[in-house]
Design a protein around this motif. Structure first.
Motif, PDB file in Angstrom:
ATOM      1  N   ILE A 103       0.839  -1.203   0.000  1.00 23.71           N
ATOM      2  CA  ILE A 103       0.000   0.000   0.000  1.00 23.71           C
ATOM      3  C   ILE A 103       0.876   1.257   0.000  1.00 23.71           C
ATOM      4  N   LYS A 104       1.941   1.243   0.775  1.00 26.93           N
ATOM      5  CA  LYS A 104       2.874   2.376   0.799  1.00 26.93           C
ATOM      6  C   LYS A 104       3.466   2.595  -0.585  1.00 26.93           C
ATOM      7  N   TYR A 105       3.846   1.516  -1.243  1.00 28.80           N
ATOM      8  CA  TYR A 105       4.434   1.596  -2.577  1.00 28.80           C
ATOM      9  C   TYR A 105       3.428   2.186  -3.575  1.00 28.80           C
ATOM     10  N   LEU A 106       2.186   1.705  -3.536  1.00 28.06           N
ATOM     11  CA  LEU A 106       1.170   2.181  -4.477  1.00 28.06           C
ATOM     12  C   LEU A 106       0.802   3.639  -4.241  1.00 28.06           C
ATOM     13  N   ASN A 107       0.929   4.101  -3.014  1.00 24.05           N
ATOM     14  CA  ASN A 107       0.676   5.517  -2.750  1.00 24.05           C
ATOM     15  C   ASN A 107       1.820   6.389  -3.243  1.00 24.05           C
ATOM     16  N   GLU A 108       3.008   5.825  -3.257  1.00 24.93           N
ATOM     17  CA  GLU A 108       4.160   6.553  -3.789  1.00 24.93           C
ATOM     18  C   GLU A 108       4.177   6.523  -5.311  1.00 24.93           C
ATOM     19  N   PHE A 109       3.683   5.397  -5.870  1.00 24.12           N
ATOM     20  CA  PHE A 109       3.642   5.236  -7.326  1.00 24.12           C
ATOM     21  C   PHE A 109       2.238   4.788  -7.751  1.00 24.12           C
ATOM     22  N   PRO A 110       1.254   5.687  -7.703  1.00 27.11           N
ATOM     23  CA  PRO A 110      -0.137   5.307  -8.009  1.00 27.11           C
ATOM     24  C   PRO A 110      -0.342   4.796  -9.430  1.00 27.11           C
ATOM     25  N   ASP A 111       0.579   5.113 -10.347  1.00 29.28           N
ATOM     26  CA  ASP A 111       0.451   4.626 -11.718  1.00 29.28           C
ATOM     27  C   ASP A 111       0.749   3.135 -11.825  1.00 29.28           C
ATOM     28  N   LYS A 112       1.278   2.543 -10.752  1.00 29.49           N
ATOM     29  CA  LYS A 112       1.624   1.119 -10.757  1.00 29.49           C
ATOM     30  C   LYS A 112       0.438   0.217 -10.442  1.00 29.49           C
ATOM     31  N   ILE A 113      -0.669   0.807 -10.032  1.00 30.96           N
ATOM     32  CA  ILE A 113      -1.821  -0.024  -9.695  1.00 30.96           C
ATOM     33  C   ILE A 113      -2.554  -0.429 -10.974  1.00 30.96           C
ATOM     34  N   SER A 114      -2.933  -1.693 -11.035  1.00 26.05           N
ATOM     35  CA  SER A 114      -3.640  -2.219 -12.192  1.00 26.05           C
ATOM     36  C   SER A 114      -5.131  -2.147 -11.929  1.00 26.05           C
ATOM     37  N   ASN A 115      -5.762  -1.099 -12.418  1.00 24.63           N
ATOM     38  CA  ASN A 115      -7.193  -0.911 -12.214  1.00 24.63           C
ATOM     39  C   ASN A 115      -7.981  -1.633 -13.290  1.00 24.63           C
ATOM     40  N   ARG A 116      -8.826  -2.556 -12.883  1.00 29.41           N
ATOM     41  CA  ARG A 116      -9.632  -3.301 -13.840  1.00 29.41           C
ATOM     42  C   ARG A 116     -10.870  -2.527 -14.270  1.00 29.41           C
ATOM     43  N   SER A 117     -11.244  -1.547 -13.484  1.00 31.74           N
ATOM     44  CA  SER A 117     -12.419  -0.752 -13.814  1.00 31.74           C
ATOM     45  C   SER A 117     -12.002   0.706 -14.028  1.00 31.74           C
ATOM     46  N   LYS A 118     -12.159   1.184 -15.271  1.00 31.76           N
ATOM     47  CA  LYS A 118     -11.810   2.570 -15.562  1.00 31.76           C
ATOM     48  C   LYS A 118     -12.832   3.539 -14.981  1.00 31.76           C
ATOM     49  N   LYS A 119     -14.083   3.058 -14.848  1.00 30.42           N
ATOM     50  CA  LYS A 119     -15.128   3.920 -14.302  1.00 30.42           C
ATOM     51  C   LYS A 119     -14.980   4.097 -12.796  1.00 30.42           C
ATOM     52  N   ASN A 120     -14.547   3.021 -12.104  1.00 31.34           N
ATOM     53  CA  ASN A 120     -14.400   3.081 -10.647  1.00 31.34           C
ATOM     54  C   ASN A 120     -13.008   2.600 -10.245  1.00 31.34           C
ATOM     55  N   PRO A 121     -11.979   3.391 -10.558  1.00 33.10           N
ATOM     56  CA  PRO A 121     -10.605   2.986 -10.218  1.00 33.10           C
ATOM     57  C   PRO A 121     -10.395   2.926  -8.713  1.00 33.10           C
ATOM     58  N   ILE A 122      -9.557   1.995  -8.290  1.00 35.47           N
ATOM     59  CA  ILE A 122      -9.262   1.856  -6.864  1.00 35.47           C
ATOM     60  C   ILE A 122      -8.242   2.904  -6.447  1.00 35.47           C
ATOM     61  N   ASN A 123      -8.546   3.602  -5.372  1.00 35.02           N
ATOM     62  CA  ASN A 123      -7.645   4.630  -4.842  1.00 35.02           C
ATOM     63  C   ASN A 123      -6.955   4.080  -3.594  1.00 35.02           C
ATOM     64  N   PRO A 124      -5.644   3.814  -3.657  1.00 32.74           N
ATOM     65  CA  PRO A 124      -4.932   3.225  -2.517  1.00 32.74           C
ATOM     66  C   PRO A 124      -4.690   4.196  -1.363  1.00 32.74           C
ATOM     67  N   ALA A 125      -5.215   5.413  -1.507  1.00 30.38           N
ATOM     68  CA  ALA A 125      -5.055   6.400  -0.439  1.00 30.38           C
ATOM     69  C   ALA A 125      -6.314   6.541   0.410  1.00 30.38           C
ATOM     70  N   THR A 126      -7.373   5.804   0.041  1.00 30.64           N
ATOM     71  CA  THR A 126      -8.625   5.885   0.791  1.00 30.64           C
ATOM     72  C   THR A 126      -8.877   4.590   1.550  1.00 30.64           C
ATOM     73  N   LYS A 127      -9.692   4.670   2.570  1.00 33.58           N
ATOM     74  CA  LYS A 127     -10.015   3.477   3.364  1.00 33.58           C
ATOM     75  C   LYS A 127     -10.736   2.447   2.515  1.00 33.58           C
ATOM     76  N   ASP A 128     -11.658   2.902   1.672  1.00 29.97           N
ATOM     77  CA  ASP A 128     -12.398   1.975   0.814  1.00 29.97           C
ATOM     78  C   ASP A 128     -11.458   1.298  -0.179  1.00 29.97           C
ATOM     79  N   GLY A 129     -10.550   2.081  -0.759  1.00 29.36           N
ATOM     80  CA  GLY A 129      -9.605   1.523  -1.714  1.00 29.36           C
ATOM     81  C   GLY A 129      -8.683   0.506  -1.078  1.00 29.36           C
ATOM     82  N   ILE A 130      -8.153   0.828   0.090  1.00 26.43           N
ATOM     83  CA  ILE A 130      -7.257  -0.085   0.803  1.00 26.43           C
ATOM     84  C   ILE A 130      -8.004  -1.348   1.209  1.00 26.43           C
ATOM     85  N   SER A 131      -9.267  -1.195   1.594  1.00 24.06           N
ATOM     86  CA  SER A 131     -10.080  -2.345   1.979  1.00 24.06           C
ATOM     87  C   SER A 131     -10.279  -3.287   0.792  1.00 24.06           C
ATOM     88  N   GLN A 132     -10.556  -2.732  -0.390  1.00 14.24           N
ATOM     89  CA  GLN A 132     -10.715  -3.557  -1.595  1.00 14.24           C
ATOM     90  C   GLN A 132      -9.429  -4.302  -1.914  1.00 14.24           C
TER      91      GLN A 132
END
Length: 233
Positions: A33-62
């Motif tokens: 999670i620390k890495y993805l917050n430093e490099f958010p472009d490294k996250i592989s989002n399967r949904s373009k409409k609802n991308p996962i945000n690794p900086a939010t509680k909901d995103g981290i929970s997913q």
């Protein structure tokens, strides 16, 4: 403790009764999670409409659910449910002289062999995790970190590592992702000779006792311990 660290702590505490993970696994997930917050472009989002945000509680929970579901889902070869192409049987009978009975037996063993071959890569990552995680590494399981399988944060720098089982098990698009990056790559065997590359692991992994013998023992023990949890048909 910053907000993201607090989110991780709370989420892991909530999930702990379900997964019962140790401190090294907690730390590994936090590092991802620390890495993805430093490099958010490294996250592989399967949904373009609802991308996962690794900086939010909901995103981290997913991400936590994806991560631990992948970690705890046993890697056990499963016989494919696809039907073999009957024309292959015709060719085998005509060219190689196999009987119809032999061909039916080969169909089964071939499917089982392919299933086992498909599982080797995941088992390799599990073996590496069993050795690397106690030494400060984090396995990026769950398939949501682009082109990276293991990371380690040391002296303010991230070491990014991509693992392949064989030197020919990567397509051009996967290779292109590493271009212009600091991602290191290591593969276990050479496809043409069968030579293993344990004597050529990246420098941060050296002196940890990684070996083909160790991998073999790990696989045998892992499969015996988990075969009843995920055995295929």
């Amino acid at each position: 403790m910053n907000q993201i660290e607090q989110y991780c702590k709370n989420i892991l505490n909530e999930l702990n009764p379900t997964y019962d993970f140790d401190n090294t696994l907690r730390r590994a997930f936090k590092d991802v999670i620390k890495y993805l917050n430093e490099f958010p472009d490294k996250i592989s989002n399967r949904s373009k409409k609802n991308p996962i945000n690794p900086a939010t509680k909901d995103g981290i929970s997913q991400l936590a659910i994806t991560y631990f579901n992948a970690f705890y889902s046993p890697t056990i070869p499963k016989t494919p449910t696809t039907v073999p192409d009957e024309m292959v049987s015709v060719i085998m009978e005509t060219v190689f002289g196999y009987s119809k009975k032999q061909i039916e037996e080969i169909k089964i063993t071939h499917q089982q062999s392919m299933a086992c071959e498909n599982a080797v890569g995941s088992l390799l990552e599990r073996y590496l995790d069993s050795v690397l995680r106690p030494n400060g590494w984090a396995w990026c399981c769950g398939d949501f970190v682009k082109a990276i399988d293991f990371i380690k944060y040391e002296d303010g720098v991230w070491y990014e590592l991509q693992i392949k089982n064989r030197d020919n098990s990567e397509n051009s698009s996967s290779s292109a992702i590493r271009e212009g990056t600091n991602i290191h790559k290591w593969f276990r065997t050479k496809s043409r000779t069968g030579e293993t590359m344990w004597n050529n692991v990246p420098k941060p992994m050296q002196s940890l006792g990684l070996s083909e013998d160790g991998f073999k023992k790990f696989v045998e023990q892992y499969l015996k311990a988990n075969i009843n949890l995920g055995k295929g048909n």
